[in-house]
Design a protein around this motif. Structure first.
Motif, mmCIF file in Angstrom:
data_model
loop_
_atom_site.group_PDB
_atom_site.id
_atom_site.type_symbol
_atom_site.label_atom_id
_atom_site.label_comp_id
_atom_site.label_asym_id
_atom_site.label_seq_id
_atom_site.Cartn_x
_atom_site.Cartn_y
_atom_site.Cartn_z
ATOM 1 N N ARG A 208 0.657 -1.193 -0.007
ATOM 2 C CA ARG A 208 -0.177 0.134 -0.029
ATOM 3 C C ARG A 208 0.992 1.352 -0.029
ATOM 4 N N GLU A 210 1.159 4.168 1.337
ATOM 5 C CA GLU A 210 0.915 4.729 2.418
ATOM 6 C C GLU A 210 1.551 6.212 2.357
ATOM 7 N N HIS A 217 2.099 2.264 9.652
ATOM 8 C CA HIS A 217 2.090 2.081 8.653
ATOM 9 C C HIS A 217 3.426 1.938 7.698
HETATM 10 MG MG MG Z 1 -5.182 2.077 5.634
#
Ligand code: MG
Ligand code: ATP
Length: 433
Positions: A208, A210, A217
């Motif tokens: 992801r 991020e 994260h």
């Molecule tokens: Mg998320």
């Protein structure tokens, strides 16, 4: 010539005093006129080794050359010694230097950035060694948990033609003449898999993009996911609770030594291993936030980290929060029949500020509703035809969730930053080593 049998430091300590052959790396060294003390480390532990000038001058001279992280093989007598770090000491009678290390770039009290730059070396530290052992337990526990309950392991592709968790965090990659995306979840494929295997699970790399810098994260992380045919939200949340509790129990069973090295509060973990975990609705969470903590969170807003933290602090154990507002949830999270504003979904929140460790839901069977929600997100429902088709061939209620492996490792180990829960972290700004 008889071959020398080497044992690990841990094996040596567990055996009675005797002659031992060890091999490893110099963790610390201290020299005086009469002695060279080295603390030797291997994968299992550390132990003090002493080389005495009066006993063997030649050996002493050799040992004086040792630097931090030099690799050595030693033989000697293992004795109990209260003054030594592990309570044992090896009086060295023979030593083979395998390689004299260059000056080690990591010394005491280094900045976190230097440690990340030297991650290839820092993973040897006692801290990272302990974390990686806890991670090993967590991963093993997840496999054991699902396999012992009759779930089949089922793999999904990493290259995927469409998003499933929002376009904002997609990694686009060149795929021959085309573009594809790195997997944000195995979920859509898992929803196909259950029609063959019933109950399935998987643990795999997840990507992801991020953009915000948080301590929770990563851009590349490992997600442990499950999906089951016929399962409803109520049953799903019970599986999640059992899985969390099982992981905690396994860590306590296998990693007491590592938890001590990490200075983790074992009493708290023992509590999590025994306690019941509450299930509350999002609406009840808001009542707690607004009444007890005066936080004024309006209905319809997703919970932020600080709000999740307060909820878990209120209960002091992992908490399951269900029925978040449908509008802010992914397209596949179905509205509840009683109140369509609420979705049949949940998050599991870990205490001590670690917050969301699992997200999951019942899966929507309402194709038109899902198409509308995708369109509202600027997505082309045409990319999901195969997924919607699953609803036309013996569709059944089904549910699943994903657990963030690093989030759980971070919580188990009591780490400030999720980057320390994976050997080589990837974030927006951390790409190497
Ligand atoms: Mg998320
Ligand atoms: P968050 O709100 O914390 O970003 P999310 O709602 O995006 O999480 P889900 O899509 O539900 O997360 O993913 C399932 C689980 O995967 C999360 O509960 C979390 O444990 C983990 N996870 C999600 N994103 C990340 C990330 N970027 N790094 C590490 N773990 C993650």
């Amino acid at each position: 010539m008889t071959e020398i049998k080497y044992i690990t430091i841990e094996e040596a300590i567990n055996k009675k005093p005797q002659t031992v052959n060890l091999r490893g790396w110099v963790y610390r060294e201290r020299k005086s006129n009469k002695f060279v003390f080295i603390v030797l480390r291997d994968e299992s532990d550390i132990i003090q080794c002493v080389i005495s000038k009066s006993k063997n001058a030649e050996l002493f001279e050799k040992a004086e050359k040792l630097t931090i992280e030099s690799s050595v093989k030693v033989s000697g007598e293992l004795k109990e010694d209260d003054r030594a770090p592990s309570g044992f000491e090896v009086s060295v009678t023979e030593m083979e230097i395998v390689q004299i290390a260059n000056p080690f770039p990591i010394t005491e009290h280094q900045s976190p950035e230097l440690l990340y730059d030297n991650r290839h070396l820092w993973i040897r530290s006692r801290k990272l060694n302990a974390v990686l052992k806890v991670r090993h337990t967590v991963v093993g526990a997840i496999h054991q948990f699902f396999r012992s309950r009759g779930y089949y392991e089922f793999d999904a592709p990493i290259f995927q033609p469409s998003q499933s968790e929002g376009g904002a965090t997609l990694f686009e990659v060149k795929y021959f003449e085309d573009v594809m995306y790195l997997s944000q979840t195995w979920q859509l494929y898992a929803e196909a898999g259950i029609f063959s295997l019933g109950k399935i699970y998987n643990m795999g790399p997840t990507f992801r993009a991020e953009k915000s810098k948080t301590s929770r994260h990563l851009a590349e992380f490992w997600m442990a996911e499950m999906e089951a045919a016929w399962m409803t939200l109520d049953e799903l949340t019970e599986v999640a609770k059992d899985e969390i509790r099982f992981i905690v129990q396994e860590v306590l069973k296998h990693n007491k030594k590592e938890l001590e090295i990490l200075e983790r509060d074992v009493k708290l973990l023992e509590h999590y291993a025994e306690a019941e975990y509450p299930t509350i609705k999002y609406a009840e969470a808001l009542e707690i936030l607004n009444n007890k903590y005066q936080m004024n969170v309006p209905w319809g807003k997703d919970l932020r980290t600080m709000e999740e933290a307060k909820i878990a602090e209120h209960f002091k154990v992992p908490v399951i929060v269900t029925h978040y507002p449908t509008e802010i949830m992914g397209f596949y999270k179905p509205p509840s029949e009683e109140n369509p504003k609420e979705a049949l979904c949940f998050d599991a929140l870990a205490p001590e500020g670690y917050c969301e460790i699992i997200g999951g839901s019942q899966r929507s069977l309402l194709v038109d509703d899902m198409k509308k929600r995708l369109e509202a997100d600027g997505e082309d429902p045409g990319n999901y035809e195969w997924y919607f088709a699953l609803r036309n061939y013996g569709s059944v209620p089904h549910s699943g969730y994903g657990l963030g492996v690093e989030r759980v490792v971070q919580w188990m180990c009591g780490l400030d930053n999720i980057k320390d829960a994976i050997p080589f972290p990837r974030t927006m700004i951390r790409k190497s080593p």
